[in-house]
Design a protein around this motif. Structure first.
Motif, short mmCIF file in Angstrom:
data_model
loop_
_atom_site.label_atom_id
_atom_site.label_comp_id
_atom_site.label_asym_id
_atom_site.label_seq_id
_atom_site.Cartn_x
_atom_site.Cartn_y
_atom_site.Cartn_z
N ASP A 180 9.76 13.87 -6.27
CA ASP A 180 11.12 13.75 -6.78
C ASP A 180 12.05 13.02 -5.81
N ILE A 181 12.13 13.51 -4.56
CA ILE A 181 13.04 12.88 -3.60
C ILE A 181 12.29 12.23 -2.43
N GLY A 182 11.08 12.71 -2.14
CA GLY A 182 10.27 12.04 -1.12
C GLY A 182 9.98 10.61 -1.51
N THR A 183 9.87 10.37 -2.81
CA THR A 183 9.58 9.02 -3.30
C THR A 183 10.68 8.03 -2.91
N HIS A 184 11.95 8.46 -2.93
CA HIS A 184 13.04 7.57 -2.53
C HIS A 184 12.95 7.24 -1.03
N ALA A 185 12.74 8.27 -0.22
CA ALA A 185 12.70 8.05 1.24
C ALA A 185 11.53 7.16 1.63
N LEU A 186 10.39 7.37 0.98
CA LEU A 186 9.23 6.54 1.30
C LEU A 186 9.43 5.11 0.82
N ASP A 187 10.02 4.95 -0.37
CA ASP A 187 10.28 3.59 -0.86
C ASP A 187 11.17 2.83 0.11
N LEU A 188 12.25 3.48 0.57
CA LEU A 188 13.15 2.82 1.52
C LEU A 188 12.41 2.42 2.79
N THR A 189 11.59 3.33 3.30
CA THR A 189 10.90 3.08 4.56
C THR A 189 9.92 1.93 4.45
N LEU A 190 9.12 1.92 3.40
CA LEU A 190 8.15 0.83 3.21
C LEU A 190 8.87 -0.50 3.02
N TRP A 191 9.99 -0.46 2.29
CA TRP A 191 10.76 -1.69 2.03
C TRP A 191 11.31 -2.26 3.34
N MET A 192 11.84 -1.38 4.19
CA MET A 192 12.37 -1.84 5.48
C MET A 192 11.25 -2.43 6.34
N MET A 193 10.10 -1.76 6.34
CA MET A 193 8.98 -2.22 7.17
C MET A 193 8.28 -3.42 6.56
N ASN A 194 8.51 -3.64 5.26
CA ASN A 194 7.76 -4.66 4.50
C ASN A 194 6.27 -4.51 4.78
N ASN A 195 5.82 -3.28 4.66
CA ASN A 195 4.43 -2.95 4.96
C ASN A 195 3.90 -2.08 3.82
N TYR A 196 3.01 -2.64 3.03
CA TYR A 196 2.49 -1.93 1.85
C TYR A 196 0.96 -1.78 1.92
N LYS A 197 0.46 -1.64 3.16
CA LYS A 197 -0.99 -1.51 3.33
C LYS A 197 -1.33 -0.22 4.07
N PRO A 198 -1.36 0.93 3.35
CA PRO A 198 -1.76 2.17 4.01
C PRO A 198 -3.25 2.19 4.29
N LYS A 199 -3.62 2.79 5.42
CA LYS A 199 -5.04 2.92 5.79
C LYS A 199 -5.56 4.31 5.43
N TYR A 200 -4.83 5.34 5.90
CA TYR A 200 -5.22 6.69 5.51
C TYR A 200 -4.02 7.63 5.61
N VAL A 201 -4.13 8.75 4.92
CA VAL A 201 -3.03 9.71 4.80
C VAL A 201 -3.58 11.12 5.00
N VAL A 202 -2.84 11.94 5.73
CA VAL A 202 -3.10 13.38 5.76
C VAL A 202 -1.79 14.08 5.38
N GLY A 203 -1.90 15.24 4.75
CA GLY A 203 -0.68 15.92 4.33
C GLY A 203 -0.91 17.37 3.97
N ASN A 204 0.22 18.06 3.86
CA ASN A 204 0.21 19.45 3.43
C ASN A 204 1.40 19.71 2.52
N SER A 205 1.18 20.53 1.51
CA SER A 205 2.29 20.98 0.66
C SER A 205 2.34 22.50 0.69
#
Length: 359
Positions: A180-205
């Motif tokens: 819902d809101i993490g999507t906005h923050a991540l979109d902004l961050t990727l856009w600023m970095m102009n980097n759309y090539k993730p290698k791997y992800v770890v996470g917890n909810s």
């Protein structure tokens, strides 16, 4: 030329963002409103339409109208892909509210439909159009921060769980604050970095505070029995070039360090954050510096030069992209990467394993 627009889904986000912003621009006119609750569509017509605007309760009937050029999809996440694809196949351009879709597979199907039909597709990431965002993106584009190798995407609330609609329904939404809101923050961050090539992800909810009865929530108490999405999620994203992004998203967290739709960037030549306005930091002439960017015009009594609502700017640029046959600012391929990363965080949380891309 004025584009004819149909609204599908006349609930909160349509009333709070899409319809007021479209009403404020001259490039488009809302001519049709659809909602499964007819009263909502009727009210939307009264508030934002004309006497000739049409009302529907079945979106497929709305799509049969050949005079409609553009569809705004403002429904729960579960139907974003279905309606967007049907609209493009009916010859309409589509603005879909974020997140792009519940799953990567659905998002990929939307892009395939856009390519197959030749119709434009964009996603509602209006935070890109804020003054601080556009200023910071210009700094990044000019390489003034150097190589950005660490970033944080912030979407943290203490107690602001949306208790209306289907926000708490995992089946309808696909997730909670992360999508819902993490999507906005991540979109902004990727856009600023102009980097759309993730290698791997770890996470917890987490489902920690959602299990407790609550009375301090900004929108009233939630029902723990109906709170089926996570209340918080955190991800650690490594990009192909070695850059790291930490993503934090919560609707309810015991912290004083709050803020959403924000990014923090750390580069080889400088850094930036949105924690107290837009701040730029770095080192010059042997000393460290911090600059706070003055984004308001100011200087005139009774007028602060605040500027236009980002949602209105978003609406205007989207419709102009159609009229001039140019690319919208938010490209669907960029939104797809956001969806891929969010999905990977959920998957990693379930399996306890990292999720690798392109293996």
């Amino acid at each position: 030329m004025t584009l004819k627009i149909g609204i599908i889904g006349c609930g909160g986000i349509a009333n709070g963002k899409h319809m007021p912003s479209l009403k404020a621009v001259k490039e488009g006119e809302m001519v049709a409103f659809c909602d499964i609750v007819e009263e909502r569509a009727v009210k939307a017509k009264a508030d934002f339409g004309t006497s000739e605007s049409k009302i529907y309760t079945d979106y497929q009937e709305l799509l049969k109208d050949p005079t409609i050029d553009v569809i705004h999809v403002c429904t729960p996440n579960i139907s974003h892909a279905e309606i967007s694809i049907a609209a493009m196949e009916a010859g309409k351009h589509v603005m879909c509210e974020k997140p792009m879709a519940k799953t990567t597979k659905e998002a990929e199907s939307m892009i395939e439909a856009a390519k197959r039909t030749g119709k434009k597709l964009t996603i509602g990431y209006q935070n890109r159009f804020r003054k601080d965002s556009t200023y910071l993106q210009t700094i990044c584009e000019n390489n003034e921060l150097g190589e950005i190798y660490y970033a944080k995407a912030h979407a943290i609330r203490r107690r602001a769980v949306p208790t209306w609609g289907v926000f708490l329904d995992e089946e309808a939404q696909g997730g909670g604050p992360l999508i819902d809101i993490g999507t906005h923050a991540l979109d902004l961050t990727l856009w600023m970095m102009n980097n759309y090539k993730p290698k791997y992800v770890v996470g917890n909810s987490y489902h920690k505070l959602s299990n407790k009865a609550n009375s301090a929530n900004a929108w009233g108490p939630w029902d723990p029995a109906k709170f089926t999405v996570e209340d918080s999620a955190f991800g650690f994203i490594t990009m192909e070039n070695g850059a790291t992004i930490a993503l934090e998203a919560s609707w309810a967290l015991n912290t004083l360090d709050t803020g959403e739709a924000q990014t923090t960037l750390c580069g080889t030549e400088g850094g930036a954050d949105m924690k107290d306005g837009l701040r730029i930091n770095g080192e010059a002439h042997g000393e460290m510096y911090e600059k706070k960017i003055q984004l308001d015009a100011g200087g005139v009594d009774f007028y602060d030069g605040t500027g236009e609502d980002p949602a209105i700017i978003e609406a205007r640029q989207w419709l102009n992209a159609i009229l001039t046959n140019t690319e919208p600012v938010v490209k669907p391929e960029q939104a797809l990467v956001v969806t891929q990363i969010l999905e990977a965080i959920y998957q990693s949380s379930q399996t306890g394993e990292p999720v690798f891309f392109n293996k």
